[in-house]
Design a protein around this motif. Sequence first.
Motif, PDB file in Angstrom:
ATOM      1  N   LEU A 245      35.576 -43.178  54.272  1.00  0.00           N
ATOM      2  CA  LEU A 245      34.508 -43.440  53.320  1.00  0.00           C
ATOM      3  C   LEU A 245      33.178 -43.186  54.010  1.00  0.00           C
ATOM      4  CD1 LEU A 245      35.682 -46.733  51.585  1.00  0.00           C
ATOM      5  CD2 LEU A 245      35.616 -44.447  50.580  1.00  0.00           C
ATOM      6  N   HIS A 246      32.210 -42.673  53.295  1.00  0.00           N
ATOM      7  CA  HIS A 246      30.906 -42.416  53.888  1.00  0.00           C
ATOM      8  C   HIS A 246      29.809 -42.689  52.858  1.00  0.00           C
ATOM      9  CE1 HIS A 246      30.271 -38.580  51.717  1.00  0.00           C
ATOM     10  NE2 HIS A 246      31.564 -38.392  51.882  1.00  0.00           N
ATOM     11  N   ILE A 247      28.621 -42.865  53.359  1.00  0.00           N
ATOM     12  CA  ILE A 247      27.449 -43.083  52.517  1.00  0.00           C
ATOM     13  C   ILE A 247      27.107 -41.804  51.747  1.00  0.00           C
ATOM     14  CG2 ILE A 247      24.957 -43.557  52.564  1.00  0.00           C
ATOM     15  CD1 ILE A 247      26.595 -46.013  53.136  1.00  0.00           C
ATOM     16  N   ARG A 248      26.684 -41.973  50.503  1.00  0.00           N
ATOM     17  CA  ARG A 248      26.071 -40.870  49.762  1.00  0.00           C
ATOM     18  C   ARG A 248      24.565 -41.014  49.954  1.00  0.00           C
ATOM     19  NH1 ARG A 248      25.908 -40.467  44.706  1.00  0.00           N
ATOM     20  NH2 ARG A 248      26.101 -38.218  44.559  1.00  0.00           N
ATOM     21  N   PRO A 249      23.984 -40.285  50.902  1.00  0.00           N
ATOM     22  CA  PRO A 249      22.579 -40.506  51.275  1.00  0.00           C
ATOM     23  C   PRO A 249      21.610 -40.407  50.110  1.00  0.00           C
ATOM     24  CG  PRO A 249      23.654 -39.016  52.821  1.00  0.00           C
ATOM     25  CD  PRO A 249      24.598 -39.192  51.672  1.00  0.00           C
ATOM     26  N   ARG A 250      21.853 -39.466  49.202  1.00  0.00           N
ATOM     27  CA  ARG A 250      20.915 -39.276  48.091  1.00  0.00           C
ATOM     28  C   ARG A 250      21.221 -40.229  46.938  1.00  0.00           C
ATOM     29  NH1 ARG A 250      17.782 -34.622  48.898  1.00  0.00           N
ATOM     30  NH2 ARG A 250      17.876 -34.204  51.133  1.00  0.00           N
ATOM     31  N   GLY A 251      22.110 -41.207  47.175  1.00  0.00           N
ATOM     32  CA  GLY A 251      22.419 -42.171  46.132  1.00  0.00           C
ATOM     33  C   GLY A 251      21.203 -42.957  45.674  1.00  0.00           C
ATOM     34  N   ARG A 252      20.278 -43.209  46.594  1.00  0.00           N
ATOM     35  CA  ARG A 252      19.019 -43.881  46.265  1.00  0.00           C
ATOM     36  C   ARG A 252      17.961 -43.394  47.256  1.00  0.00           C
ATOM     37  NH1 ARG A 252      22.361 -45.248  43.165  1.00  0.00           N
ATOM     38  NH2 ARG A 252      22.537 -47.161  41.927  1.00  0.00           N
ATOM     39  N   SER A 253      16.704 -43.586  46.901  1.00  0.00           N
ATOM     40  CA  SER A 253      15.633 -43.295  47.847  1.00  0.00           C
ATOM     41  C   SER A 253      14.719 -44.508  47.956  1.00  0.00           C
ATOM     42  CB  SER A 253      14.836 -42.050  47.426  1.00  0.00           C
ATOM     43  OG  SER A 253      14.186 -42.251  46.185  1.00  0.00           O
ATOM     44  N   PHE A 254      13.958 -44.558  49.059  1.00  0.00           N
ATOM     45  CA  PHE A 254      13.164 -45.730  49.385  1.00  0.00           C
ATOM     46  C   PHE A 254      11.797 -45.304  49.894  1.00  0.00           C
ATOM     47  CE2 PHE A 254      17.599 -46.534  49.764  1.00  0.00           C
ATOM     48  CZ  PHE A 254      17.785 -47.781  49.170  1.00  0.00           C
ATOM     49  N   LEU A 255      10.778 -46.079  49.513  1.00  0.00           N
ATOM     50  CA  LEU A 255       9.405 -45.811  49.942  1.00  0.00           C
ATOM     51  C   LEU A 255       9.054 -46.720  51.113  1.00  0.00           C
ATOM     52  CD1 LEU A 255       6.530 -44.583  49.479  1.00  0.00           C
ATOM     53  CD2 LEU A 255       6.112 -46.531  47.954  1.00  0.00           C
ATOM     54  N   GLY A 256       8.520 -46.138  52.165  1.00  0.00           N
ATOM     55  CA  GLY A 256       8.012 -46.905  53.296  1.00  0.00           C
ATOM     56  C   GLY A 256       6.535 -46.630  53.493  1.00  0.00           C
ATOM     57  N   VAL A 257       5.755 -47.689  53.695  1.00  0.00           N
ATOM     58  CA  VAL A 257       4.306 -47.558  53.891  1.00  0.00           C
ATOM     59  C   VAL A 257       3.906 -48.344  55.124  1.00  0.00           C
ATOM     60  CG1 VAL A 257       2.029 -48.082  52.944  1.00  0.00           C
ATOM     61  CG2 VAL A 257       3.852 -47.271  51.422  1.00  0.00           C
ATOM     62  N   ASN A 258       3.170 -47.712  56.009  1.00  0.00           N
ATOM     63  CA  ASN A 258       2.597 -48.397  57.165  1.00  0.00           C
ATOM     64  C   ASN A 258       1.077 -48.394  57.035  1.00  0.00           C
ATOM     65  OD1 ASN A 258       1.633 -47.673  60.419  1.00  0.00           O
ATOM     66  ND2 ASN A 258       2.588 -49.616  59.904  1.00  0.00           N
ATOM     67  N   LEU A 259       0.486 -49.570  57.181  1.00  0.00           N
ATOM     68  CA  LEU A 259      -0.961 -49.721  57.078  1.00  0.00           C
ATOM     69  C   LEU A 259      -1.545 -49.985  58.455  1.00  0.00           C
ATOM     70  CD1 LEU A 259      -1.073 -52.106  53.968  1.00  0.00           C
ATOM     71  CD2 LEU A 259      -1.336 -49.611  53.972  1.00  0.00           C
TER      72      LEU A 259
END
Length: 386
Positions: A82-96
Motif C-alpha cells: 500500500l502506498h500514499i496517493r500524493p495528489r490525494g490532497r494538497s496543503f498550503l504552508g505559509v512562513n511569516l
Amino acid sequence: MASTSTAPTANPTSWPALNSGERGALRELLIHGPMPRAEIARRLGMSRTSLTRVTRELMEHGLVAEGTAEPNGAAGRPGELLHIRPRGRSFLGVNLTADRLYAAVTDLEARVLASHDEALDSETVEDVIAQVGRVRERLVEGRPDVAAAGIALAGDVATSTGRQVVVESPFLGWHRIALADLAEQRLGVPVATENDVRCLTAAEHWFGVGAGFESMALITVGVGIGFGLVVDGKVVTGGHGKAGRLDHLPIDRDGPLCEYGHRGCVTAFLPNAAIVGALRTPGLDYEAVVALARTGDPAAVRAFRDAAYALGILVSTLANTFDPEKIVITGEGVPVAELARPAMDSAIAATLHPTATPVTIDIQPFEFTEWARAAAVLAIRDCLQF
C-alpha cells in the motif's frame, strides 16, 4: 507484477473525517513509505480484518492505493504494497518573517507543487491574513483547492482552552493573537499555527533526513539560533509554548556581549549579524563576509572559526543532554559549518562526554521555501492529529 489500484469513489479537496486507525495507518505510510498490509497491522497492533476496513476507507477517500507486489519471503501469494496517493490532497504552508511572506502548496508527501514569496504589505494581523488569502488564491489557480493550511512564524505558540494562540512574535510585534482561528475564517479550511523551528523539525522528522528516527535534534543557524527536538517520535513542546532556547548558552566568559548583555554566549558568536559585527567594517553584509572567508581573509576566517566553535559547543550540549540519534544543522547560516568545520569538530571533541556515543551530524542545504514547506507539513500533521 503490479496490482490494479482501486480508484477512489470521489476526490474532494476537503480533508475527510478519519478514525484513529485510519490516521495511524496513514501516518505509517507517510513516514515509512509503501508496505504490505501485514506490516501495517503489526505496527499498529491491529487485526488483518480491522486493517482491511481501514485501508478500504482510505482508498475510497483517495488517500492510499495498492502498488507493486513484492515477494514476502515465504511460499504463496506475495504481499501487496500500500502506498500514499500524493495528489490525494494538497496543503498550503505559509512562513511569516519580519518583512516577508513565503508560501508553498505541497502534496500529501510534502512535495512542493507551487511556491511564492513577497514582501509583507503590513504587520497588522488583519492585513497579513488578507495577504495570505490572496497568495493562496494565486497558488491554487488552475488546480484543486487546499485541504488545510499551516502558518509558521518566529515566536511562542501555545494551545489555550483548545485554541492555538500566538503568545508572542517579536519580529511582528504580535501578542496573544488567535491567528489560527482568524486565518481559518478567511481561508475557509482548517488552519494550524506553530513556531517555525518546531515546524521545520517536524518536517525533517517525517519527510527529511530524520525520517524513521525516534530521536533527533535540529539546529537552525542564521538571523537567530533555533532549536528543535524529537523524543520518542514526537516533537517536544514546552509547557508555555516555547520552542526551547539554547541561544544564550555560555561559551567564553571573556567573549563579546550579545544584545542582551550576556558575555560570550552563543548569540554573541554564531548568528549572521554576530559574524558580520566581528569584522568591525562598515558596509559589509553576511554574504560579503562569507566571500571574504572563502578567499582566506584573516578576520573573516577568525569570525567563522569562533562561530563554528560556538556551534560545536551547542552540538555537544545537545548530545550530552538528550543523546539524539541524529543532529541536523540547517538554515541560511550553514556556511559556518562548511567554512570552519575543524573548529566545530574540535569543540565537540573537547566537550562531549567521554562515554557518549559519537554524534551523527547531518548538515542540510537551505532555501527559504523550506520554511513554507514545513508549515504545510504542520497542516498535514494537524489533519492526522499528531
